[in-house]
Design a protein around this motif. Sequence first.
Motif, mmCIF file in Angstrom:
data_model
loop_
_atom_site.group_PDB
_atom_site.id
_atom_site.type_symbol
_atom_site.label_atom_id
_atom_site.label_comp_id
_atom_site.label_asym_id
_atom_site.label_seq_id
_atom_site.Cartn_x
_atom_site.Cartn_y
_atom_site.Cartn_z
ATOM 1 N N PRO A 1 5.307 -4.000 2.659
ATOM 2 C CA PRO A 1 6.719 -3.611 2.755
ATOM 3 C C PRO A 1 7.426 -3.702 1.404
ATOM 4 C CG PRO A 1 6.295 -5.722 3.863
ATOM 5 C CD PRO A 1 4.975 -5.155 3.486
ATOM 6 N N SER A 2 8.195 -2.668 1.082
ATOM 7 C CA SER A 2 8.977 -2.627 -0.147
ATOM 8 C C SER A 2 10.394 -2.231 0.222
ATOM 9 C CB SER A 2 8.372 -1.629 -1.141
ATOM 10 O OG SER A 2 9.192 -1.480 -2.278
ATOM 11 N N PHE B 1 11.439 7.048 -9.171
ATOM 12 C CA PHE B 1 11.512 5.783 -8.451
ATOM 13 C C PHE B 1 10.136 5.375 -7.942
ATOM 14 C CE2 PHE B 1 12.584 2.749 -5.160
ATOM 15 C CZ PHE B 1 13.642 2.055 -5.736
ATOM 16 N N LEU B 2 9.363 6.349 -7.511
ATOM 17 C CA LEU B 2 7.997 6.047 -7.069
ATOM 18 C C LEU B 2 7.171 5.504 -8.237
ATOM 19 C CD1 LEU B 2 5.790 6.128 -4.925
ATOM 20 C CD2 LEU B 2 5.356 8.507 -5.553
ATOM 21 N N LEU B 3 7.323 6.110 -9.426
ATOM 22 C CA LEU B 3 6.594 5.629 -10.599
ATOM 23 C C LEU B 3 7.080 4.251 -11.028
ATOM 24 C CD1 LEU B 3 6.357 8.926 -12.682
ATOM 25 C CD2 LEU B 3 4.507 7.771 -11.448
ATOM 26 N N LEU B 4 8.384 3.980 -10.862
ATOM 27 C CA LEU B 4 8.889 2.637 -11.158
ATOM 28 C C LEU B 4 8.223 1.606 -10.251
ATOM 29 C CD1 LEU B 4 12.761 3.049 -11.665
ATOM 30 C CD2 LEU B 4 11.072 2.375 -13.381
ATOM 31 N N CYS B 5 8.090 1.939 -8.974
ATOM 32 C CA CYS B 5 7.420 1.027 -8.039
ATOM 33 C C CYS B 5 5.961 0.809 -8.444
ATOM 34 C CB CYS B 5 7.505 1.569 -6.618
ATOM 35 S SG CYS B 5 9.174 1.594 -5.929
ATOM 36 N N PHE C 1 15.441 -3.458 -6.165
ATOM 37 C CA PHE C 1 14.259 -3.264 -7.005
ATOM 38 C C PHE C 1 14.342 -4.116 -8.270
ATOM 39 C CE2 PHE C 1 11.947 -1.165 -10.419
ATOM 40 C CZ PHE C 1 10.704 -0.969 -9.847
ATOM 41 N N PHE C 2 15.528 -4.184 -8.888
ATOM 42 C CA PHE C 2 15.681 -4.924 -10.139
ATOM 43 C C PHE C 2 16.110 -6.369 -9.917
ATOM 44 C CE2 PHE C 2 16.016 -0.541 -11.741
ATOM 45 C CZ PHE C 2 15.069 -0.607 -12.740
ATOM 46 N N GLY C 3 16.156 -6.812 -8.669
ATOM 47 C CA GLY C 3 16.363 -8.227 -8.380
ATOM 48 C C GLY C 3 17.768 -8.738 -8.577
ATOM 49 N N PHE C 4 18.794 -7.905 -8.353
ATOM 50 C CA PHE C 4 20.166 -8.385 -8.439
ATOM 51 C C PHE C 4 20.411 -9.348 -7.282
ATOM 52 C CE2 PHE C 4 22.538 -5.049 -11.159
ATOM 53 C CZ PHE C 4 21.467 -5.002 -12.038
#
Length: 383
Positions: free
Chosen positions: A31-32, A201-205, A85-88
């Motif tokens: 899960p993401s 966004f997929l490539l960032l993941c 995604f960036f953990g805010f």
Amino acid sequence: MIDIHSFLLALGIGNIAFAVLMAGYTHGAAPSPGLRLWMWARFGIGLCQLLGWSRPYLGVPSLNGIEGAGWILAVSLEVAAYCIFFGFARWQRVLLPVSALALAIVLAAGSAGTKVAYLNALVAMVVALFAAAMAWILLRPKRRASLLQRIIGVNDAVFAVSVALWGASFLGSETVLGQRAAHEYAYIAGYLLMIVNGFGFLLLCKEKDDAEMARLATVDSLTGLPNRHAFLERAEYARQAALRQRQPLALAMMDIDHFKQINDRFGHATGDEALIVFARTVRETLRAHEAVGRLGGEEFAMVLPGTDLAGALAAAERLRRAVREAIVITSGTPYTMTVSVGVVVLDPNETLGMALARADHALYEAKRGGRDRVEVGRLQRRA
């Protein structure tokens, strides 16, 4: 000239196709939450675009407010996806109130029968604000962004400006581009947003997953220190650099004293805590260019570039005293531990394995001599 109406249909189908593709990608995978939210954001944007395309055929005035509310919800989800995604840590405190306020204003304006041009301008400005927020998340100056993040962030910034100009054109404002051109550039920016952010966004993941896999392959999961393979690789690099630069290189082998007794007396959970405390103490004691790794069990090794024997002994003694002062929390009384250390200085004629073997022999001598002490490994000269 662009057929904007047909272009809107293509954008809607494209965004929904991206969402379906992401649903297939995430099915059965770990899960993401960020990727799942992004998927629903793309799906929502696609529906809004299809709704905008169908408005002239349906002729239902209330669809204007519904479409605007859909845009607010969709872009809010996309901003939330980036925040996760960036953990805010506390993004909800800002995003949720702003999104709720914007949604309430758009729904109220739609229910009050606000002119379509004014409603479109309002929604466009809100979307531009959220797109600018996404650009800031990716390009914020205090964070080193990857090239991929910068590409996506610039694309978000371009989209924000284009949509803001588009919104201004609905109010009859004179824009640099003119009303027709402002609309066309906004749709082109939307197309680029669909393609660049869709794949981006997929490539960032994937980039994040690859970095995590690399970390797991080189870092000991319990202590957070380099594992045996990573440490030996770094130590060998340091050895070769020391030989090239004709600089001294010190190595040390370390072992927590009576570690088996800690496990037997307090349990393996306390033994794990002792390893964690030891690793934290080492990190706090060593200098930036020095490295330590866990070779296995309670055995650790240390490499000290540019350090002679006197400096190595001083570093080892400093570490030994710091370990004695560290406290391991147990279910009963706190426990203190000690460490034995074997230190050597690399000889130009020996390999890394030979030097570590000497350090290990010195460690054995430290244990045989009473533990909680530092011993120097002697170089065995051939006759």
